[in-house]
Design an enzyme around this catalytic site. Structure first.
Site, PDB file in Angstrom:
ATOM      1  CB  CYS A   7       1.827  -3.489   4.974  1.00 38.79           C
ATOM      2  SG  CYS A   7       0.211  -4.051   5.554  1.00 38.79           S
TER       3      CYS A   7
ATOM      4  CG  HIS B 117      -0.419   0.091   2.539  1.00 38.50           C
ATOM      5  ND1 HIS B 117       0.017   1.282   3.067  1.00 38.50           N
ATOM      6  CD2 HIS B 117      -0.224  -0.851   3.511  1.00 38.50           C
ATOM      7  CE1 HIS B 117       0.445   1.083   4.308  1.00 38.50           C
ATOM      8  NE2 HIS B 117       0.317  -0.205   4.595  1.00 38.50           N
TER       9      HIS B 117
END
Length: 431
Positions: free
Chosen positions: A273, A256
Site C-alpha cells: 500500500c 491509507h
C-alpha cells in the site's frame, strides 16, 4: 568584491550531516544550500497551519543558518504537538544533546542501540529524513505536470501522482478556467511510504507497490477499519486491465493512514500500500472524489509543461476521432480495424465475441451521430505504450435518442501502440 565564506558552528554541520542532508565531507561546501529550503513551497495540511513536515524542515533551515537556539525551541514545540512523530523527537533529542557535547551520529545513540533493531530503526529514520528533504530541495518545475496526465476531463476535479523514488505523493486540482479550458495545479504534496521490498508488484504477497495508472474505487471510513489503517483508506483498482494482461496477481492496494502511535512509517515499510501520515491523508480524503480519481504510481515521475504534451495529445485525438467516425457511420469492418487481435472486452470477451456486441450497438444506433464528452487521456509507458481513455458516449445535439439507447454512457478503453498504429486492447462500460 570577494564574497565572505559561509560558516557554521561545527555542531550544526554535524547535525545536518547525520540527519542525511549531505555527506559530512561536503558539509561546509553545501551548508548554504540548507537555507534555500525556506524558499520551497511549504504547503499547509489544514487551513493556514503549517504541516508537521513544514515545521520539521524549518528546524533544519534554522540549523543550516546557525540559529541553534531557535531550532531547539521549534523542535521542542513540534515534539510536544506530535509526540508520535519519531523523526521530530530524534531531531529534538540531538539538539538537546548538542548543547552538552559533540554529536557522533544520528540520535547520538550508545553502542547498545547501534546494532540489531536499534541500528535498523536509526537507519530508517535517517532514510526518512533524506527523502523528505530531497523532495523539498528538488521541486517540480512551476506549472509542470507528470507526463502521464495528457488530458483530464472537466468533471475530474483532482488527480494524484506518486513518485516512489522520492517517497512523495503530489495532489493536483483540475481547474476549469474561462476561455482556457481545464488546467492542472499542484495544491499539496506529502511524504509517503511504499512497499518494504520496493515497487513493481507482480504477485500476491510480494510486499511491493504496483506501478501504473489506477483509479480510486471508494472511501473506507476509519470507523470500519482497525486502528492500523489510521484515518481511513482509498482503495485503488490494482490489478488494472494492463496488470491482468501481464499475469500480475494480488489485491487490496490502498492509500491509507497510520496507527495512533506512529506519525509516519519508514520509506520502505508497507505490504504494497501507499501510506501517508494521518493529517495528510485526512486532507486527501476531504478533497478527492472517492471514486474515479486517477492515481499514477511511477518509479520516478517525469514532468513537462502542458504545451509540451499538446502534440502527443492531438496525435491521439486524431485516432480516437477516426474510431468515433467509424462507429457513427455504422461500418463494422471499419470499426474492427481499430481493435487488436488480442483484444479482451468486458467480462473477458474475445475479439470475436466483442464483434457481436459491436454489431448489436451499430444496429441499435443506426443513423445516430456519436459524441465523446468529458474525455480523459492518461498515458503509461514502460515496455509498452498504453493510453487509458475515459469518456461519456452520447448522442450529438439534436439527435433523437432511440428506445434502449443509454445517453451519456461512461466507457473506458485501453489503447496499445503496435508499430505505428494505436489499437484497442480493452473496452468496457463503467458503473
Amino acid at each position: 568584491m570577494k564574497r565572505a565564506a559561509f560558516s557554521l558552528p561545527s555542531v550544526a554541520l554535524t547535525l545536518l550531516a547525520v540527519h542525511g542532508l549531505f555527506a559530512p565531507q561536503h558539509a561546509r561546501a553545501q551548508a548554504q544550500a540548507v537555507a534555500s529550503i525556506a524558499s520551497a513551497p511549504m504547503l499547509a495540511s489544514a487551513g493556514s497551519r503549517l504541516s508537521p513536515e513544514a515545521r520539521l524542515v524549518e528546524i533544519y533551515r534554522l540549523v543550516g543558518i546557525g540559529q541553534l537556539g531557535e531550532a531547539r525551541e521549534a523542535a521542542r514545540r513540534l515534539a510536544q504537538d506530535h509526540p508520535n512523530f519519531q523523526l521530530a523527537q530524534l531531531v529534538y533529542g540531538d539538539l538537546l544533546l548538542a548543547q552538552a557535547h559533540a554529536l557522533n551520529g544520528l540520535g547520538n545513540a550508545p553502542a547498545l542501540l547501534t546494532t540489531g533493531a536499534g541500528a535498523q530503526a536509526l537507519a530508517e529514520l535517517r532514510h526518512e529524513s533524506e527523502v523528505r528533504l530531497a523532495a523539498l530541495r528538488e521541486r517540480p518545475p512551476a506549472g509542470a505536470v507528470p507526463t502521464q496526465f495528457l488530458t483530464l476531463a472537466p468533471n475530474v476535479r483532482h488527480a494524484i501522482a506518486i513518485d516512489a523514488s522520492r517517497a512523495r505523493l503530489y495532489l493536483f486540482e483540475n481547474q476549469a478556467l474561462p476561455n482556457e479550458g481545464a488546467r492542472m495545479r499542484l495544491i499539496a504534496d506529502y511524504y509517503v511510504s511504499v512497499g518494504k521490498y520496493g515497487i513493481e508488484k507482480t504477485v500476491e504477497g510480494d510486499a511491493r507497490t504496483p506501478l501504473g495508472v489506477y483509479f480510486t474505487l471508494h472511501r473506507l471510513d476509519k470507523r470500519a477499519l482497525p486502528n492500523f489503517y489510521g484515518a481511513g483508506a482509498l482503495p485503488i483498482n490494482y490489478p488494472n486491465i494492463l496488470d491482468r494482461r501481464r499475469g500480475k496477481t494480488g489485491s487490496g492496494i490502498w492509500l491509507h493512514g497510520t496507527p495512533p502511535n506512529q506519525f509516519a512509517r519508514p520509506p520502505l515499510a508497507t505490504n504494497g500500500c501507499v501510506v501517508l501520515s494521518d493529517p495528510d491523508l485526512e486532507y486527501v480524503l476531504r478533497t478527492v472524489a472517492p471514486s474515479t480519481t486517477p492515481v499514477v504510481i511511477a518509479s520516478r515521475l517525469e514532468w513537462a509543461q502542458p504545451p509540451q504534451l499538446q502534440a502527443e495529445r492531438q496525435s491521439f485525438e486524431t485516432v480516437l476521432a477516426a474510431w468515433r467516425q467509424a462507429k457513427t457511420s455504422g461500418d463494422l469492418q471499419q470499426m474492427l480495424r481499430f481493435y487488436a487481435e488480442d483484444f479482451t472486452g468486458f467480462r473477458g470477451r474475445t475479439l470475436r465475441e466483442w464483434e457481436l456486441v459491436l454489431r448489436v450497438e451499430l444496429a441499435r444506433d443506426a443513423g445516430r451521430a456519436i459524441e465523446l464528452q468529458n474525455l480523459s487521456y492518461l498515458r503509461w509507458t514502460d515496455e509498452d505504450d498504453t493510453m487509458i481513455v475515459t469518456f461519456e458516449e452520447a448522442s450529438a445535439p439534436g439527435q433523437d435518442t432511440r428506445p434502449g439507447v443509454t445517453k451519456g454512457q461512461v466507457k473506458r478503453q485501453y489503447w496499445n501502440r503496435q508499430g505505428q498504429e494505436w489499437k484497442i486492447i480493452f473496452e468496457g462500460t463503467l458503473g
